[in-house]
Design an enzyme around this catalytic site. Structure first.
Site: not given
Ligand code: 11C
Length: 340
Positions: A130, A243
């Protein structure tokens, strides 16, 4: 006329969002199946105005199905994605399992839609992490204009990126601060997340980077351009969804902040909200449920020759996962598959 679509992991946060987005965007669905592991079997999920019953992933026959959107962890993906792919059903995988496989395209449709054509090698297409997805949407149009040399990114990532238990942990810890006897010790995270920030996402690598940081570096190279140098610091913050990223970009050529703003305004998937006044920028709570990647605080970085700073916010469950997967399905349908 439409496609026969399977959603694998349909009862999770991302699987449910996939179903919502397929319905919202009126994806041409001929037939849909929703699959879950044995423990969630029979759970009902919504698809537009319909209610669907989950079927058993273990025994499902993927032959005759055009595409399967996978929203399960790497272990389940490892077991079931090859079965679907072998049966002729194209897998669009949200886990990290296949992202770095040179025979699997890693796609953000606003950036490298044409790379979808490479799906035929394994019948699998990967969806990025993400925090990478929203960043590359912002980087690509600027890279096309002034060629990016180096990116320094710091993230502020919401707890929904770690799943439902992490959402509960933030909620319970926050409540526990005010209700005596309901204090909650850290469980999902190594330290308290309520009223705190944690500079650690995913496991540590030998380099000292975390895996989340490594993913941002490696995936940006694969999706946009292998020549771009990226250094990242990924931080978990007490936000439920959305995010945020502070991105510093150094270019080969000079790029004026006003031109950067104009380029980003015109770019697909981006909404620029950038007024130099109180509240003239986007915060994560405002991007929840939206499709766009929001860009604010665009300004020159005068400490380097050709630098720009910006602030980038997006719904991590949508652009960061479910929306991007559905967009891949749309591109796959338009470019590669015939409607049944
Ligand atoms: C998080 N980005 O916010 C991560 C979630 O490799 O698809 C997604 C983890 C991934 O913790």
């Amino acid at each position: 006329m439409g496609y026969n679509v399977v959603v694998v992991g349909a009862t999770g946060n991302v699987g449910r969002e996939m179903l919502n987005i397929l319905a919202e965007r009126e994806f041409p669905v001929e037939k849909i199946a929703v699959l879950a592991s044995r423990k969630s079997l029979g759970t009902e999920v919504s698809f537009g105005d319909k209610t669907l019953k989950t079927e058993d992933l273990d025994t499902f026959d993927f032959s005759g199905w055009d595409m399967a959107l996978f929203a399960v962890g790497s272990d389940a993906t490892k077991k079931y994605a090859p079965i679907a792919a072998k049966a002729g059903c194209v897998v669009i995988d949200n886990s990290s399992l296949y992202r770095y496989d040179p025979d699997v395209p890693l796609i953000v449709p606003e950036v490298n839609a044409e790379a979808v054509d490479g799906y035929t090698k394994k019948n699998i297409i990967a969806n990025p992490n993400c925090s990478t997805a929203q960043m590359v949407v912002a980087l690509k149009p600027l890279h096309d204009r002034a060629k990016i040399k180096r990116v320094v990114v710091s993230t502020y990532q919401s707890v929904s990126g770690s799943g439902k238990e992490a959402i509960d942990e933030l909620w319970d810890q926050t409540k526990g601060m005010y209700v005596p006897g309901q204090e909650k010790a850290p469980n999902v995270y190594p330290k308290q997340i309520a009223f705190n920030v944690i500079p650690h996402i995913d496991v540590f690598m030998d380099s000292g980077d975390t895996k989340e940081e490594w993913k941002m570096i490696t995936e940006t190279k694969k999706i946009v351009d292998p020549s771009i140098k990226v250094t990242a610091t990924c931080v978990r913050v007490p936000v439920f969804v959305g995010h945020s990223e502070s991105i510093n970009i150094e270019f080969e050529d000079f790029l004026d902040e006003d031109e950067a703003r104009d380029i980003l305004r015109e770019a697909p998937g981006i909404m620029v909200i950038d007024k130099r006044e109180n509240g003239g920028y986007v915060t994560p709570i405002e991007c929840v449920g939206d499709y766009a990647t929001f860009i604010s605080r665009i300004r020159q970085d005068v400490t380097v020759e050709n630098g720009i700073n910006l602030w980038c916010v997006s719904d991590n469950l949508r652009k960061g996962a479910a929306l991007n997967a559905v967009q891949i399905a749309e591109v796959l349908g338009q470019r590669c598959l015939k409607k049944g």
